[in-house]
Design a protein around this motif. Structure first.
Motif, PDB file in Angstrom:
ATOM      1  N   LEU A  89       0.806  -1.220   0.000  1.00  0.00           N
ATOM      2  CA  LEU A  89       0.000   0.000   0.000  1.00  0.00           C
ATOM      3  C   LEU A  89       0.839   1.270   0.000  1.00  0.00           C
ATOM      4  CD1 LEU A  89      -2.738  -1.066   2.586  1.00  0.00           C
ATOM      5  CD2 LEU A  89      -2.973  -0.926   0.102  1.00  0.00           C
ATOM      6  N   MET A  90       2.133   1.178   0.315  1.00  0.00           N
ATOM      7  CA  MET A  90       2.963   2.388   0.343  1.00  0.00           C
ATOM      8  C   MET A  90       3.087   3.030  -1.034  1.00  0.00           C
ATOM      9  SD  MET A  90       6.056   1.761   3.025  1.00  0.00           S
ATOM     10  CE  MET A  90       5.750   1.476   4.765  1.00  0.00           C
ATOM     11  N   SER A  91       2.817   2.275  -2.089  1.00  0.00           N
ATOM     12  CA  SER A  91       2.909   2.864  -3.433  1.00  0.00           C
ATOM     13  C   SER A  91       1.915   4.000  -3.623  1.00  0.00           C
ATOM     14  CB  SER A  91       2.669   1.793  -4.498  1.00  0.00           C
ATOM     15  OG  SER A  91       1.341   1.299  -4.433  1.00  0.00           O
ATOM     16  N   VAL A 145       6.960   2.837 -12.136  1.00  0.00           N
ATOM     17  CA  VAL A 145       6.608   2.307 -10.820  1.00  0.00           C
ATOM     18  C   VAL A 145       5.622   1.166 -11.057  1.00  0.00           C
ATOM     19  CG1 VAL A 145       5.520   2.764  -8.595  1.00  0.00           C
ATOM     20  CG2 VAL A 145       6.966   4.515  -9.651  1.00  0.00           C
ATOM     21  N   LEU A 146       6.112  -0.048 -10.949  1.00  0.00           N
ATOM     22  CA  LEU A 146       5.268  -1.230 -11.124  1.00  0.00           C
ATOM     23  C   LEU A 146       4.549  -1.504  -9.807  1.00  0.00           C
ATOM     24  CD1 LEU A 146       7.992  -3.276 -12.954  1.00  0.00           C
ATOM     25  CD2 LEU A 146       5.790  -2.723 -13.974  1.00  0.00           C
ATOM     26  N   HIS A 147       3.222  -1.672  -9.865  1.00  0.00           N
ATOM     27  CA  HIS A 147       2.480  -1.847  -8.619  1.00  0.00           C
ATOM     28  C   HIS A 147       1.282  -2.766  -8.842  1.00  0.00           C
ATOM     29  CE1 HIS A 147      -1.036   0.825  -9.553  1.00  0.00           C
ATOM     30  NE2 HIS A 147      -0.187   1.250 -10.462  1.00  0.00           N
ATOM     31  N   LEU A 148       0.819  -3.323  -7.749  1.00  0.00           N
ATOM     32  CA  LEU A 148      -0.362  -4.171  -7.772  1.00  0.00           C
ATOM     33  C   LEU A 148      -1.612  -3.319  -7.670  1.00  0.00           C
ATOM     34  CD1 LEU A 148       0.947  -6.884  -5.298  1.00  0.00           C
ATOM     35  CD2 LEU A 148       0.828  -7.068  -7.789  1.00  0.00           C
ATOM     36  N   ASP A 149      -2.711  -3.842  -8.187  1.00  0.00           N
ATOM     37  CA  ASP A 149      -3.979  -3.099  -8.183  1.00  0.00           C
ATOM     38  C   ASP A 149      -4.766  -3.429  -6.912  1.00  0.00           C
ATOM     39  OD1 ASP A 149      -5.736  -1.280  -9.230  1.00  0.00           O
ATOM     40  OD2 ASP A 149      -6.706  -2.683 -10.604  1.00  0.00           O
ATOM     41  N   LEU A 150      -4.177  -3.104  -5.770  1.00  0.00           N
ATOM     42  CA  LEU A 150      -4.791  -3.442  -4.489  1.00  0.00           C
ATOM     43  C   LEU A 150      -6.025  -2.607  -4.191  1.00  0.00           C
ATOM     44  CD1 LEU A 150      -1.501  -3.791  -2.420  1.00  0.00           C
ATOM     45  CD2 LEU A 150      -3.004  -5.649  -3.155  1.00  0.00           C
ATOM     46  N   VAL A 151      -6.039  -1.376  -4.679  1.00  0.00           N
ATOM     47  CA  VAL A 151      -7.202  -0.493  -4.519  1.00  0.00           C
ATOM     48  C   VAL A 151      -7.560   0.022  -5.909  1.00  0.00           C
ATOM     49  CG1 VAL A 151      -8.187   1.475  -3.302  1.00  0.00           C
ATOM     50  CG2 VAL A 151      -6.329   0.177  -2.243  1.00  0.00           C
ATOM     51  N   ARG A 174      -4.587   5.870  -7.846  1.00  0.00           N
ATOM     52  CA  ARG A 174      -3.335   5.988  -8.597  1.00  0.00           C
ATOM     53  C   ARG A 174      -2.181   6.287  -7.639  1.00  0.00           C
ATOM     54  NH1 ARG A 174      -2.082   7.263 -14.002  1.00  0.00           N
ATOM     55  NH2 ARG A 174      -0.166   8.470 -14.303  1.00  0.00           N
ATOM     56  N   PRO A 175      -1.038   5.615  -7.790  1.00  0.00           N
ATOM     57  CA  PRO A 175       0.094   5.846  -6.880  1.00  0.00           C
ATOM     58  C   PRO A 175       0.625   7.278  -6.947  1.00  0.00           C
ATOM     59  CG  PRO A 175       0.393   3.808  -8.101  1.00  0.00           C
ATOM     60  CD  PRO A 175      -0.763   4.519  -8.735  1.00  0.00           C
ATOM     61  N   LEU A 176       1.047   7.773  -5.781  1.00  0.00           N
ATOM     62  CA  LEU A 176       1.777   9.036  -5.714  1.00  0.00           C
ATOM     63  C   LEU A 176       3.281   8.795  -5.699  1.00  0.00           C
ATOM     64  CD1 LEU A 176      -0.197  11.174  -3.068  1.00  0.00           C
ATOM     65  CD2 LEU A 176       0.115  11.699  -5.494  1.00  0.00           C
ATOM     66  N   LEU A 177       3.693   7.578  -5.385  1.00  0.00           N
ATOM     67  CA  LEU A 177       5.107   7.259  -5.268  1.00  0.00           C
ATOM     68  C   LEU A 177       5.862   7.648  -6.539  1.00  0.00           C
ATOM     69  CD1 LEU A 177       7.348   5.840  -3.576  1.00  0.00           C
ATOM     70  CD2 LEU A 177       6.752   3.737  -4.799  1.00  0.00           C
ATOM     71  N   LEU A 178       6.874   8.507  -6.369  1.00  0.00           N
ATOM     72  CA  LEU A 178       7.770   8.934  -7.441  1.00  0.00           C
ATOM     73  C   LEU A 178       7.072   9.685  -8.566  1.00  0.00           C
ATOM     74  CD1 LEU A 178      10.021   5.744  -7.571  1.00  0.00           C
ATOM     75  CD2 LEU A 178      10.641   7.982  -6.650  1.00  0.00           C
ATOM     76  N   ALA A 179       5.842  10.142  -8.317  1.00  0.00           N
ATOM     77  CA  ALA A 179       5.149  10.930  -9.347  1.00  0.00           C
ATOM     78  C   ALA A 179       5.924  12.200  -9.678  1.00  0.00           C
ATOM     79  CB  ALA A 179       3.731  11.276  -8.875  1.00  0.00           C
ATOM     80  N   PRO A 186      -0.922   4.083   3.898  1.00  0.00           N
ATOM     81  CA  PRO A 186      -1.555   2.778   4.118  1.00  0.00           C
ATOM     82  C   PRO A 186      -2.555   2.778   5.267  1.00  0.00           C
ATOM     83  CG  PRO A 186       0.765   2.483   3.678  1.00  0.00           C
ATOM     84  CD  PRO A 186       0.543   3.968   3.783  1.00  0.00           C
ATOM     85  N   LEU A 187      -2.214   3.432   6.367  1.00  0.00           N
ATOM     86  CA  LEU A 187      -3.132   3.537   7.503  1.00  0.00           C
ATOM     87  C   LEU A 187      -4.401   4.281   7.121  1.00  0.00           C
ATOM     88  CD1 LEU A 187      -0.847   4.225  10.577  1.00  0.00           C
ATOM     89  CD2 LEU A 187      -2.807   2.675  10.571  1.00  0.00           C
ATOM     90  N   THR A 188      -4.229   5.380   6.409  1.00  0.00           N
ATOM     91  CA  THR A 188      -5.385   6.181   5.994  1.00  0.00           C
ATOM     92  C   THR A 188      -6.315   5.374   5.094  1.00  0.00           C
ATOM     93  OG1 THR A 188      -4.121   8.247   6.166  1.00  0.00           O
ATOM     94  CG2 THR A 188      -6.075   8.278   4.767  1.00  0.00           C
ATOM     95  N   ILE A 189      -5.728   4.644   4.143  1.00  0.00           N
ATOM     96  CA  ILE A 189      -6.543   3.836   3.224  1.00  0.00           C
ATOM     97  C   ILE A 189      -7.371   2.824   4.003  1.00  0.00           C
ATOM     98  CG2 ILE A 189      -6.423   2.068   1.427  1.00  0.00           C
ATOM     99  CD1 ILE A 189      -3.954   3.574   0.324  1.00  0.00           C
ATOM    100  N   VAL A 190      -6.715   2.083   4.881  1.00  0.00           N
ATOM    101  CA  VAL A 190      -7.420   1.029   5.611  1.00  0.00           C
ATOM    102  C   VAL A 190      -8.436   1.623   6.573  1.00  0.00           C
ATOM    103  CG1 VAL A 190      -7.133  -0.879   7.243  1.00  0.00           C
ATOM    104  CG2 VAL A 190      -5.519  -0.606   5.349  1.00  0.00           C
TER     105      VAL A 190
END
Length: 462
Positions: free
Chosen positions: A153-155, A174-180, A184-189, A358-362
């Motif tokens: 979820l950190m992505s 940034v390769l990521h899983l479609d967990l949500v 869209r990821p903010l990581l390295l945007a 991740p905490l906020t999402i959950v």
């Protein structure tokens, strides 16, 4: 080029490129395997693929090693060679060691010779590029293209620290899983790297391989009668090891998970500690299970939680903010519930801590365990602007383009339900709705345009 790797006289195709894949968890290695299977790193012909594994636990020698995890051998078979980074840099710790800048050319030559990759171009696929060992690797191979993969979820949160421009400019994807789905990821945007989904079917196929490999071990923990299979899985983390909670508070959290699952009607329950959690387990959870009259099975072997989902087919997964919760929902269709997120949000420091998104999402999306089994997941459309607002507040300098949207969202939504995602002092310092009223002088200091004008004026006066 090393003759032991590719020999033209022997009729073996010449090596054209090397790809080095850095991984510290089986979940991350599974993500890489799925990306390879889906063709996201191109064809294997003419490419030497190296899996560089590391253990980043505080005491690596005392932690479960990646090679000990069930399913590891199947994943490792996709690579030409597996190398232990811990052994390469021994006796240094992977989280701490990095070469001096003037030494990097020497280290690169040494690794190219030792790993049989000659002078061919190198591509890197790394996790957590902001810290070692990934940071050390991209520094040593200073001319290599970089692909970052995110295994959790950190992505969806912003980059922890701004990367130096020479490194950031090399990040391709940034390769990521479609967990949500829909988020869209903010990581390295901020670097311009494009997010790219690892296909669901490729990832679930890899998880299936892992569960097949682990099936006998999982069943050795379980009762012999099929009707007594666990219907709820409780996920432990390592919050005490991270000094977010005390050991007692984390134990109390596990007991709350169990009691909530019992209240929801579950009579056979599995507790799955995190693989890197310290090897300590008190009797509190056992005592709570005995008092409730339910069967508790602790599965503390070298297994992914996902193997339990595949083999036991539970009806409920409970956790705090583990990525494995969202895996259960996204890939197995299992109901999930949270507990303890409010406490951890209150304890988390500094505000830009990477666990905050991740905490906020959950916390926002996943039903509270105490709300009962009929509670529904929140809509992703409501989650997206919240995550972007939290992301802006965490890293306002990296994401100045999100300020206007953050102001509008806070103006319309800040209140009892959402206040705990923010810090009043943080909102105040950024001049955002929900913060305290600023004096005129403070408001001017907080204004980015004013700050730029002042800095320019100071430069002219020097």
């Amino acid at each position: 080029m090393s003759d032991s790797v590719y020999n033209k006289q022997a009729g073996i195709p010449e090596l054209e490129k090397a790809q080095i894949f850095e991984a510290s968890t089986l979940y991350g290695a599974a993500t890489l395997a799925a990306a390879l299977d889906a063709g996201q790193f191109g064809p294997a012909a003419g490419v030497r693929r190296i899996l560089l594994v590391s253990s980043n636990a505080e005491v690596p020698e005392a932690a479960i090693q990646l090679k000990e995890m069930h399913g590891y051998d199947r994943i490792a078979a996709r690579f030409d060679e597996v190398i232990s980074w811990n052994e390469v840099i021994h006796p240094n710790h992977p989280a701490e060691w990095a070469p001096e800048e003037t030494e990097t050319p020497v280290w690169q030559r040494l690794f190219r010779l030792a790993w049989g990759i000659g002078d061919v171009p190198v591509e890197l696929a790394v996790e957590s590029i902001q810290v070692n060992p990934a940071r050390a690797l991209v520094t040593i191979f200073a001319e290599s293209a970089v692909h970052v993969y995110a295994d959790g979820l950190m992505s969806y949160g912003p980059t922890r620290d701004k990367l130096p421009r020479p490194i950031g400019a090399r990040v391709q994807r940034v390769l990521h899983l479609d967990l949500v789905p829909g988020l869209r990821p903010l990581l390295l945007a901020e670097t311009g790297a494009r997010p790219e989904l690892v296909p669901d079917d490729a990832f679930t196929a890899v998880l299936k391989e892992i569960s097949e490999d682990a099936a006998d071990t999982v069943r050795s923990y379980l009762p012999p009668a099929e009707q007594d299979l666990p219907t709820a899985v409780l996920l432990g983390q390592y919050l005490a090891a991270l000094r977010i909670l005390t050991a007692q508070e984390e134990e109390d959290l596990h007991v709350r998970m169990l009691r909530g699952a019992v209240a929801a009607g579950h009579r056979s329950i599995v507790f799955k500690p995190h693989p890197t959690a310290p090897a300590s387990y008190s009797s509190a959870l056992d005592e709570a299970a005995q008092a409730a009259g339910v069967r508790l099975t602790v599965v503390d072997g070298p297994l992914l939680a996902e193997t339990l989902y595949d083999i036991c087919r539970p009806r409920l997964v409970v956790g705090c903010f583990s990525t494995a919760m969202l895996t259960a929902s996204a890939y197995y269709g299992i109901s999930i519930a949270r507990t303890g997120t409010g406490l951890v949000l209150d304890r988390l420091t500094p505000y830009q801590n990477s666990n905050r998104v991740p905490l906020t999402i959950v916390d926002f999306m996943v039903p509270d365990l105490d709300a009962g089994t009929d509670a529904q997941m929140a809509a992703v459309d409501d989650l997206v602007p919240l995550v972007r607002t939290v992301g802006f507040c965490m890293q306002p300098k990296m994401h100045r383009d999100l300020r206007e949207d953050a102001e509008h969202w806070l103006q319309a939504n800040i209140g009892d339900r959402t206040q705990h995602y923010f810090r009043r002092r943080r909102l105040t310092s950024l001049g955002l709705p929900g913060g305290d009223a600023l004096r005129t002088a403070d408001r001017l200091r907080a204004n980015p345009t004013v700050r730029r004008v002042v800095r320019a004026a100071r430069r002219r006066l020097r």
